[in-house]
Design an enzyme around this catalytic site. Structure first.
Site, mmCIF file in Angstrom:
data_model
loop_
_atom_site.group_PDB
_atom_site.id
_atom_site.type_symbol
_atom_site.label_atom_id
_atom_site.label_comp_id
_atom_site.label_asym_id
_atom_site.label_seq_id
_atom_site.Cartn_x
_atom_site.Cartn_y
_atom_site.Cartn_z
ATOM 1 N N THR A 1 0.841 -1.199 0.000
ATOM 2 C CA THR A 1 0.000 0.000 0.000
ATOM 3 C C THR A 1 0.877 1.250 0.000
ATOM 4 O O THR A 1 1.991 1.221 0.513
ATOM 5 C CB THR A 1 -0.876 -0.051 1.262
ATOM 6 O OG1 THR A 1 -1.805 -1.104 1.094
ATOM 7 C CG2 THR A 1 -1.600 1.238 1.522
ATOM 8 N N THR B 1 -0.034 0.967 6.557
ATOM 9 C CA THR B 1 0.104 -0.187 5.661
ATOM 10 C C THR B 1 0.294 -1.440 6.509
ATOM 11 O O THR B 1 1.017 -1.407 7.504
ATOM 12 C CB THR B 1 1.293 -0.033 4.697
ATOM 13 O OG1 THR B 1 1.409 -1.249 3.935
ATOM 14 C CG2 THR B 1 2.602 0.239 5.405
ATOM 15 N N GLY B 2 -0.373 -2.516 6.115
ATOM 16 C CA GLY B 2 -0.220 -3.755 6.868
ATOM 17 C C GLY B 2 -1.440 -4.632 6.753
ATOM 18 O O GLY B 2 -2.272 -4.447 5.854
ATOM 19 N N THR B 3 -1.547 -5.581 7.652
ATOM 20 C CA THR B 3 -2.685 -6.501 7.653
ATOM 21 C C THR B 3 -3.958 -5.720 7.953
ATOM 22 O O THR B 3 -4.257 -5.407 9.109
ATOM 23 C CB THR B 3 -2.492 -7.591 8.716
ATOM 24 O OG1 THR B 3 -1.948 -6.978 9.879
ATOM 25 C CG2 THR B 3 -1.533 -8.659 8.248
ATOM 26 N N VAL C 1 -12.747 -5.518 1.503
ATOM 27 C CA VAL C 1 -12.168 -4.174 1.631
ATOM 28 C C VAL C 1 -11.315 -4.157 2.898
ATOM 29 O O VAL C 1 -11.731 -4.686 3.932
ATOM 30 C CB VAL C 1 -13.275 -3.096 1.722
ATOM 31 C CG1 VAL C 1 -12.656 -1.715 1.935
ATOM 32 C CG2 VAL C 1 -14.128 -3.093 0.459
ATOM 33 N N GLY C 2 -10.128 -3.579 2.804
ATOM 34 C CA GLY C 2 -9.235 -3.490 3.960
ATOM 35 C C GLY C 2 -9.328 -2.140 4.654
ATOM 36 O O GLY C 2 -10.319 -1.416 4.535
ATOM 37 N N ASP C 3 -8.268 -1.805 5.373
ATOM 38 C CA ASP C 3 -8.261 -0.582 6.177
ATOM 39 C C ASP C 3 -8.001 0.685 5.369
ATOM 40 O O ASP C 3 -8.398 1.781 5.768
ATOM 41 C CB ASP C 3 -7.156 -0.684 7.245
ATOM 42 C CG ASP C 3 -5.774 -0.831 6.602
ATOM 43 O OD1 ASP C 3 -5.618 -1.695 5.709
ATOM 44 O OD2 ASP C 3 -4.852 -0.073 6.969
HETATM 45 N N1 ASP Z 1 -3.565 -2.581 4.325
HETATM 46 C C1 ASP Z 1 -3.767 -3.131 3.002
HETATM 47 C C2 ASP Z 1 -5.023 -3.945 2.998
HETATM 48 O O1 ASP Z 1 -5.262 -4.656 3.957
HETATM 49 C C3 ASP Z 1 -2.649 -3.984 2.541
HETATM 50 C C4 ASP Z 1 -1.314 -3.318 2.498
HETATM 51 O O2 ASP Z 1 -1.009 -2.465 3.345
HETATM 52 O O3 ASP Z 1 -0.532 -3.649 1.592
HETATM 53 O O4 ASP Z 1 -5.740 -3.923 2.017
#
Ligand code: ASP
Length: 320
Positions: free
Chosen positions: A184, A235-237, A213-215
């Site tokens: 991200t 950015t992350g999980t 959909v993520g964060d």
């Molecule tokens: N946070 C993003 C998501 O969960 C993934 C990422 O940071 O690469 O969609």
């Protein structure tokens, strides 16, 4: 009124298992060059008096255009070998925000998020209607397969072969460390008027379920800005960042507990997120110009520039 006497831009291109030993020199130079160029362009904008919101939107637009990162061109694939792109922008001066999720035709999702902020009384649009809104404001539409690259397709094929579930980005070469790759992109800025803004954009996770959909497009989870406290991009999980309202939590710790930006950001990334299984990092810039770029992974593509100073770009943990 300029409250800080300085303008600052921070950017990130994702966190993950970014180890010197695994990184090819040419590839590393490309990442550093891309981050450096984007910081220099942002610094010039800030010097010319541009608003923080315009600076973060342009920085993220450039990151989207760069195939190295998982946003816009070069975005990862869903389980159905399609692309679903998410983005968010927030203006710390008035708490206005715009967000989009599940785009598949708008070339630059961050511009779609900006269009929502500018033109709609609503905050978030999803799917075909979000693409249509972007198109109605003149934003370039592309064929749904335009976002793909050979490398991303191979990434999906590896994920599906190994039945590894939804994967995060920056997986490098096989063997993949699947649980620790995030690509991200995001930016936060403080302008010469003393205003903060944040923007985040992503393709999500490789092999993610269609509709997931993520964060990243969620205000308070993957993106937040408030002149009273801080601007944050994560950015992350994604699921862990959503469940912990990570971006807003940095702001809340500063507002309610009086923590510095560094103490607040580190508490969220190094203490709270790991308890929820959250891997990744964030960039956080306080209204007083102080900033922090913590991550709990091996590395994070990141950089910062303060007006009048040379940009600083880093990837690994042992860099400043
Ligand atoms: N946070 C993003 C998501 O969960 C993934 C990422 O940071 O690469 O969609």
């Amino acid at each position: 009124m300029n409250r800080t006497n300085r303008a600052v831009l921070l950017i990130h291109g994702g966190a993950g298992t970014l180890l010197r030993s695994k990184m090819d020199e040419v590839q590393e130079a490309k990442y550093r060059g891309a981050l450096q160029a984007i910081l220099l362009a942002g610094e010039a904008q800030l010097a010319a008096g541009a608003a923080a919101l315009d600076v973060v939107v342009e920085a993220v637009r450039q990151l989207e255009e760069c195939e190295l990162f998982n946003a816009g061109k070069g975005a990862v694939y869903t389980a159905a070998a399609t692309h679903e792109l998410d983005a968010c922008v927030m203006d710390g001066s008035n708490l206005r925000a715009g967000a989009v999720a599940g785009l598949s035709r708008t070339r630059n999702p961050v511009l779609a998020a900006q269009a929502v902020l500018r033109h709609s009384k609503h905050v978030m649009f999803v799917g075909a209607a979000a693409d249509a809104l972007a198109a109605s404001h003149g934003l370039e539409q592309v064929a749904p397969d335009w976002f793909g690259t050979t490398q991303r397709l191979e990434q999906l094929q590896r994920a599906q072969l190994t039945d590894a579930g939804a994967l995060l980005d920056h997986d490098g070469q096989a063997p993949i460390v699947e649980q620790s790759k995030f690509g991200t992109v995001g930016a936060v800025a403080l302008d010469l008027q003393g205003h903060l803004a944040a923007a985040t954009s992503t393709g999500g996770m490789t092999n993610k379920a269609v509709g997931r959909v993520g964060d990243s497009p969620l205000i308070g989870a993957g993106c937040y800005a408030n002149d009273a406290t801080v601007a944050v991009s994560c950015t992350g999980t994604g699921e862990a960042f959503m469940r912990s309202c990570a971006a807003f939590d940095v702001s809340a710790l500063m507002a309610y507990q009086g923590l510095s930006v560094q103490a607040a950001a580190e508490q969220v990334v190094l203490e709270k997120l790991p308890k929820l299984g959250g891997a990744g990092g964030l960039i956080a810039l306080a209204a007083n110009g102080e900033f922090s770029l913590p991550f709990n992974t091996a590395g994070m593509y990141r950089g910062h520039v303060t007006l009048g100073n040379a940009p600083v770009v880093a990837i690994y943990r042992d860099e400043s």
